[in-house]
Design a protein around this motif. Structure first.
Motif, short mmCIF file in Angstrom:
data_model
loop_
_atom_site.label_atom_id
_atom_site.label_comp_id
_atom_site.label_asym_id
_atom_site.label_seq_id
_atom_site.Cartn_x
_atom_site.Cartn_y
_atom_site.Cartn_z
N LYS A 275 0.83 -1.21 0.00
CA LYS A 275 0.00 0.00 0.00
C LYS A 275 0.86 1.26 0.00
O LYS A 275 0.56 2.23 -0.71
N LEU A 276 1.94 1.26 0.79
CA LEU A 276 2.84 2.41 0.79
C LEU A 276 3.44 2.63 -0.59
O LEU A 276 3.57 3.78 -1.06
N GLU A 277 3.81 1.55 -1.27
CA GLU A 277 4.35 1.66 -2.62
C GLU A 277 3.30 2.15 -3.61
O GLU A 277 3.57 3.00 -4.46
N GLU A 278 2.09 1.61 -3.48
CA GLU A 278 1.00 2.01 -4.37
C GLU A 278 0.70 3.50 -4.24
O GLU A 278 0.41 4.18 -5.22
N LEU A 279 0.78 4.01 -3.01
CA LEU A 279 0.48 5.41 -2.76
C LEU A 279 1.66 6.33 -3.07
O LEU A 279 1.53 7.56 -3.00
N GLY A 280 2.81 5.75 -3.41
CA GLY A 280 3.98 6.54 -3.75
C GLY A 280 4.67 7.19 -2.58
O GLY A 280 5.38 8.20 -2.74
#
Length: 478
Positions: A275-280
């Motif tokens: 999720k952190l990666e998806e949100l940038g």
């Protein structure tokens, strides 16, 4: 004392103490580091693949270690949950913190028992806690987390209720959320799924402003319970000893269930990173994973089954290394060197000063901790070190422990004799604490005894002398 703040160019910011959390974040605010602290419950030092577990796999946490830093000498605040979490959230050790034992005790109103969440919130961070509250052991007060600095809370305020994975209700910002299909030990809504979904929503809602999320998961604390998806792959893989139940729920396949619980925990951590990666925002977020104390042996489970303590002696409720040394991983892409490992001696009470330093905040109250930010940033030459670490514990006759350099001192039966004998171990040659060498080093023992005496401040609510202690009326909580 006040902990000095080291200014890093990357983190040089201007804090707005009364920032409106409903407004869009400024460019400066967006550059401030986010902090996620994920805490497992009763996970042993040897329960992760990267720490030696071979009976089941933990691929997401192993990847976290590959992409970040493993701590080999990191310690929980205590050998049971409530005081351990109190140390984490206040920056104080068990000789000073108010909540020193498992029982009906909770944090006092501000400014007493100031939390890391309160300081970060006052500095403009949005703060959230999801899962098992560390602000009370047994409390019916669902508003307590919000009053102690958490802008958002969803979870348990009673650790005894948190033994159950099918809660009848949870607290969400002071409001009871009912689960009518749950009876505690069984039901149709698994608490881990609730907390997983809440964490995903929290990250999405706060991705554009600085935040601190404390995700306090229950696994693998007994009850032994996990949904069939996670248990089924392990059925038939182990020689099982069925558990008929007592305070904890009955479970015919304890080993398969335990393995499923840890893999469920591992999966949840993986979803947080995704999720952190998806949100940038992964590159601007420090993620720390740890456990609140050593491996348990209860509810049909023995820490010996899967060598949950690894090379360490003992487990939960022990002052030996297996009770207090915990697996800990720090992950911050682009900042923490991948596949790094540190033997820096640190403890839960170091988290608060670390968070404050990285956020550019100076603590307004006394801390026992020392920031390990220099270690995270690869600046080992700048890393301050503890002279010693101290623990005290009030169950099982009372116990004290000190780590002083390579030396480890343990005193048992403190309630019977406050000046009783101290066991001594050289951790550099005897990690498993098999050889008590106190008789060979009387001067070392004398110094450790002095450290135990100076580190302990008398408490108004608990004493090593049962006749003086209000704890005598308290039933310990696992």
């Amino acid at each position: 004392m006040h902990i000095p703040v080291i200014a890093f160019c990357l983190l040089a910011i201007t804090l707005t103490a009364n920032a409106n959390p409903g407004q869009a974040a400024s460019a400066d605010e967006q550059s401030r580091i986010n902090i996620v602290f994920i805490l497992a419950d009763d996970l042993g030092y040897g329960d992760l693949g990267c720490y030696g577990q071979r009976h089941f796999k933990t691929p997401n946490l192993d990847r976290l270690a590959e992409g970040g830093m493993m701590f080999t000498d990191h310690y929980a605040g205590s050998t049971v949950c409530a005081p351990s979490r109190a140390c984490l959230l206040t920056g104080q050790h068990t000789g000073h913190v108010f909540q020193r034992f498992n029982g009906p005790v909770q944090f006092r109103p501000d400014p007493q028992d100031t939390t890391v969440a309160r300081v970060l919130s006052d500095a403009g961070y949005h703060t959230g806690m999801i899962g098992k509250s560390g602000l009370s052991c047994n409390s019916p007060d669902g508003t307590l987390p919000n009053r102690k600095g958490f802008d958002f809370f969803y979870g348990y305020t009673s650790h005894e209720e948190a033994h159950r994975y099918y809660p009848k209700f949870l607290w969400k910002n002071g409001r009871r959320v009912e689960f009518p299909g749950n009876s505690g030990q069984q039901g149709d809504v698994y608490s881990g799924d609730v907390f997983r979904d809440a964490a995903m929503a929290y990250l999405e809602e706060n991705a554009n402003r600085p935040f601190f999320l404390h995700l306090a998961l229950q696994q693998p604390h007994a009850d032994l319970a996990v949904t069939e998806r996670w248990k089924t792959p392990f059925l038939g893989h182990f020689e099982e000893i069925p558990f008929e139940g007592d305070h904890y729920r009955a479970e015919p396949n304890p080993k398969a269930t335990f393995a499923g619980m840890v893999t469920y925990l591992d999966h949840t951590v993986g979803l947080v990173i995704e999720k952190l990666e998806e949100l940038g925002i992964a590159d601007n977020t420090l993620v720390i994973f740890s456990s609140d104390n050593g491996a348990m042996s209860e509810g049909g489970w023995s820490s010996e089954y899967f060598n949950s303590s690894g090379p360490l002696r003992g487990g939960k409720r022990d002052m030996y290394e297996g009770g207090i040394r915990v697996p800990t991983i720090a992950y911050w892409p682009g900042t923490i060197a991948p596949s790094s490992k540190t033997s820096h001696v640190s403890a839960f009470w170091d988290f608060a000063p670390t968070a404050f330093e990285l956020a550019g905040i100076e603590a307004s109250y006394e801390l026992d901790g020392i920031s390990y930010a220099p270690t995270l940033l690869g600046r080992d030459a700048e890393q301050a070190k503890h002279d010693h670490l101290y623990w005290e514990f009030y169950e099982k006759g009372g116990k004290q422990a000190v780590r002083w350099g390579k030396w480890k001192g343990v005193r048992l039966d403190v309630s019977l004799d406050r000046d009783g004998p101290i066991e001594l171990y050289d951790l550099s040659t005897d990690l498993g604490e098999a050889n008590d060498i106190a008789s060979q080093h009387p001067q070392v023992v004398a110094h450790i005894e002095q450290l135990m005496r100076s580190a302990h401040v008398e408490s108004e609510i608990v004493s090593f002398n049962p006749r003086e202690s209000k704890q005598r009326q308290i039933k310990p909580v696992n």
